[in-house]
Design an enzyme around this catalytic site. Structure first.
Site, PDB file in Angstrom:
ATOM      1  N   ASP A   1      -7.522   5.318  -2.253  1.00 50.48           N
ATOM      2  CA  ASP A   1      -7.267   4.282  -1.248  1.00 50.48           C
ATOM      3  C   ASP A   1      -8.319   4.559  -0.166  1.00 50.48           C
ATOM      4  O   ASP A   1      -9.335   5.216  -0.456  1.00 50.48           O
ATOM      5  CB  ASP A   1      -5.818   4.372  -0.724  1.00 50.48           C
ATOM      6  CG  ASP A   1      -5.373   3.114   0.027  1.00 50.48           C
ATOM      7  OD1 ASP A   1      -5.027   2.126  -0.626  1.00 50.48           O
ATOM      8  OD2 ASP A   1      -5.399   3.110   1.270  1.00 50.48           O
TER       9      ASP A   1
ATOM     10  N   LYS B   1       2.925   5.891  -3.048  1.00 54.26           N
ATOM     11  CA  LYS B   1       1.729   5.970  -2.198  1.00 54.26           C
ATOM     12  C   LYS B   1       1.717   7.324  -1.526  1.00 54.26           C
ATOM     13  O   LYS B   1       2.757   7.943  -1.362  1.00 54.26           O
ATOM     14  CB  LYS B   1       1.781   4.884  -1.120  1.00 54.26           C
ATOM     15  CG  LYS B   1       0.430   4.500  -0.578  1.00 54.26           C
ATOM     16  CD  LYS B   1      -0.213   3.425  -1.439  1.00 54.26           C
ATOM     17  CE  LYS B   1      -1.619   3.142  -1.026  1.00 54.26           C
ATOM     18  NZ  LYS B   1      -2.122   1.913  -1.685  1.00 54.26           N
TER      19      LYS B   1
END
Ligand code: GLU
Length: 448
Positions: free
Chosen positions: A169, A129
Site C-alpha cells: 500500500d 489491512k
C-alpha cells in the site's frame, strides 16, 4: 422512522460510542451506512441477524512494537498493526501501509473498505489491512530493510498463505515486499503465497505493479462508455506520483486522454503537453526523489507548491490517487467549476463526505474507491492462484483477466443500483453488491 433507518442509526451510535476518536473509521462507516437503507428496507432478515454490528467489528486486531536500528546506531520504535477484519469469503487479504499518519483508525477504515472491495472482485478473499507509523521518506535501504525485518518478525506469527496474505500500500512497493518476504522465509520457510506484490523472479505476477492504475482506468472507461463518453480528447487531473498514479497516467495516455497533472505531498506539476509516466516512474521509483524534479527535466512542466485540488484547472476527469480525504468540499466545488464530469478514486477514501455530496449535487459520474481501485487486489488474488498452481501467466493473460474482473465489478454495481432503485449511483451499487455477498456468506456460516 422506518425500521431500517432506526437500525442503521442504532449501529452507528454503538460504533461511535465504542471508538469515538477513530475519525477515519467512523467516516468510512458513515459513507457506507448512507447507502444501505434500501437494502435493509427490502431485507429485514439482515436486521434480525444484526449483521452490521457483526460486520463493523474486526475479527481480530494486532498492535505491536517494531524496534529497529537507524544508520546512526540509535534504537527507534515504530508501532505496527494488522487488522484481520473479515474472513467470510476467504483468507484476510489487504496491503500494508508505511506512513507516519498510520494509526488504528486508519488501518480499520482501510480494512473495512477492503472487505467489500475484495468481495467485488469475485475472488475468494476476505478483508484485512496493516502497516506502521514508520516514515520511509529519507530512510536508507538498510534502514528500510532493518525495519521490514523487525516488522515481519512479529507479523509472521499471524499470517500465512491460507489465513492472511498482506501486500503493498502507500510506502510499500517491490523493495519492501522483498525484505518482508526474505524475513518471513527465514522464520517460517519458503512459502511464496504468504505475500503478494513479489518480484517476478521469486513468485510475483506479471502486471501486478500496473494493476491498480490500469484497473482504475479500465473502470473509468466503463463509466465513460456507459454514459456515451470515451477517453480520447479528455483532460485528466491525476494526483499522487506513486504506483497507482504512475500506471493510471500510462493507461489514460494509451487510451487517448491527456493527463495534465501529478503530485506529491509537497506540490504538483502541471504539464499541458501531457505527463510522461516514464519520467514520473524514474523520479519516484528509481531515484526516490520528489515530483518537483519533473519540472527540471521537462520544459513544458510547471511546479507549484500546495494541493493540486486547489489549482482551479479546466479538466474533464479527476483521478485522485494520493491518499484519504485529499479532496474536501470546497475543492470538489472547484473541480465542478472547472468542468469535471467524472471522478474515479485510485486512492482509498480520497473524497471527504462533503466532496461526495458536492459530486452528487452536481450529477458527477462518481466511481468509488472500492470498485474503481479493486484491480490491484484482484491481481494480487491472481498472484495467489499462480503461486498455488506453481506456474506463471503471461502479461496479456493477467491483463485480460484484470479487464474482465473490472468489467464485472462495474456490471455488478450497475445491476445492484438498478435493483435497489438508485440507478446511476455507482457508490450505492458497489456498496450494496459487496455487502450482500459478504453478509450472505456470514449468515450461511452461522453466528461467528
Ligand atoms: N493496498 C491495495 C488496496 O488498497 C492492494 C492490496 C492487495 O493487493 O492485497 O487494495
Amino acid at each position: 422512522m422506518s425500521r431500517a433507518t432506526e437500525y442503521l442509526q442504532h449501529v452507528y451510535a454503538v460504533i461511535e460510542q465504542r471508538d469515538p476518536n477513530q475519525s477515519e473509521f467512523l467516516e468510512a462507516i458513515h459513507d457506507f451506512f448512507q447507502t444501505m437503507t434500501p437494502v435493509f428496507e427490502q431485507h429485514p432478515e439482515y436486521i434480525d441477524a444484526n449483521i452490521l454490528e457483526r460486520l463493523t467489528e474486526p475479527e481480530r486486531v494486532f498492535q505491536f512494537r517494531v524496534p529497529w536500528l537507524d544508520d546512526a546506531g540509535h534504537a527507534q520504535v515504530s508501532r505496527g498493526f494488522r487488522v484481520q477484519f473479515n474472513s467470510a469469503i476467504g483468507p484476510y487479504k489487504g496491503g500494508l501501509r508505511l506512513h507516519p499518519s498510520v494509526n488504528l483508525s486508519i488501518v480499520k477504515f482501510l480494512g473495512f473498505e477492503q472487505i467489500f472491495k475484495n468481495a467485488l472482485t469475485g475472488l475468494p478473499i476476505g478483508g484485512g489491512k496493516g502497516g506502521a507509523d514508520f516514515d520511509p521518506k529519507g530512510k536508507s535501504d538498510n534502514e528500510i530493510m532493518r525495519f521490514c525485518q523487525s516488522f515481519m518478525t512479529e507479523l509472521s506469527k499471524y499470517i500465512g498463505p491460507d489465513t492472511d496474505v498482506p501486500a503493498g500500500d502507500i510506502g510499500v512497493g517491490g523493495r519492501e515486499i522483498g525484505y518482508l518476504y526474505g524475513q518471513y522465509k527465514r522464520l517460517r520457510g519458503a512459502d511464496r503465497g504468504v505475500l503478494t506484490g513479489k518480484g517476478l523472479n521469486y513468485g510475483g505476477s506479471l502486471a501486478r505493479p500496473e494493476a491498480t492504475g490500469y484497473g482504475l482506468v479500465y473502470y473509468t472507461n466503463e463509466m465513460l462508455n456507459a454514459n456515451q463518453l470515451s477517453f480520447p480528447g479528455q483532460r485528466v487531473i491525476v494526483s499522487g506520483a506513486g504506483n497507482v498514479a504512475t500506471y493510471a497516467i500510462q493507461k489514460v495516455t494509451e487510451l487517448g486522454g491527456k493527463v495534465i497533472t501529478c503530485s506529491d505531498s509537497n506540490g504538483y506539476i502541471v504539464d499541458e503537453d501531457g505527463i510522461d509516466f516514464k519520467i514520473v516512474k524514474q523520479i519516484k521509483e528509481v531515484e526516490r526523489g520528489r515530483i518537483k524534479d519533473y519540472a527540471d527535466r521537462v520544459a513544458s512542466a510547471v511546479y507549484h507548491t500546495g494541493s493540486v485540488w486547489d489549482a482551479q484547472l479546466t479538466a474533464d476527469i479527476a483521478l485522485p490517487c494520493a491518499t484519504q480525504n485529499e479532496i474536501n468540499g470546497a475543492q470538489a466545488n472547484n473541480l465542478i467549476a472547472g468542468g469535471i464530469k467524472v471522478v474515479a478514486e485510485g486512492a482509498n477514501m480520497p473524497s471527504s463526505p462533503e466532496a461526495i455530496e458536492a459530486y452528487q449535487a452536481a450529477d458527477i459520474l462518481y466511481g468509488p474507491a472500492k470498485a474503481a481501485n479493486a484491480g490491484g487486489v484482484a491481481v494480487s488474488a491472481l498472484e495467489m492462484s499462480q503461486n498455488s498452481m506453481r506456474l506463471s501467466w503471461t502479461f496479456e493473460e493477467v491483463d485480460n483477466r484484470l479487464q474482465q474482473i473490472v468489467q464485472d465489478i462495474f456490471a455488478q454495481s450497475v445491476a445492484a443500483a438498478n435493483e435497489y432503485s438508485v440507478t446511476g449511483d455507482y457508490l450505492s451499487g458497489a456498496n450494496i453488491a459487496g455487502f450482500t455477498k459478504v453478509a450472505d456468506a456470514m449468515i450461511a456460516q452461522g453466528l461467528v
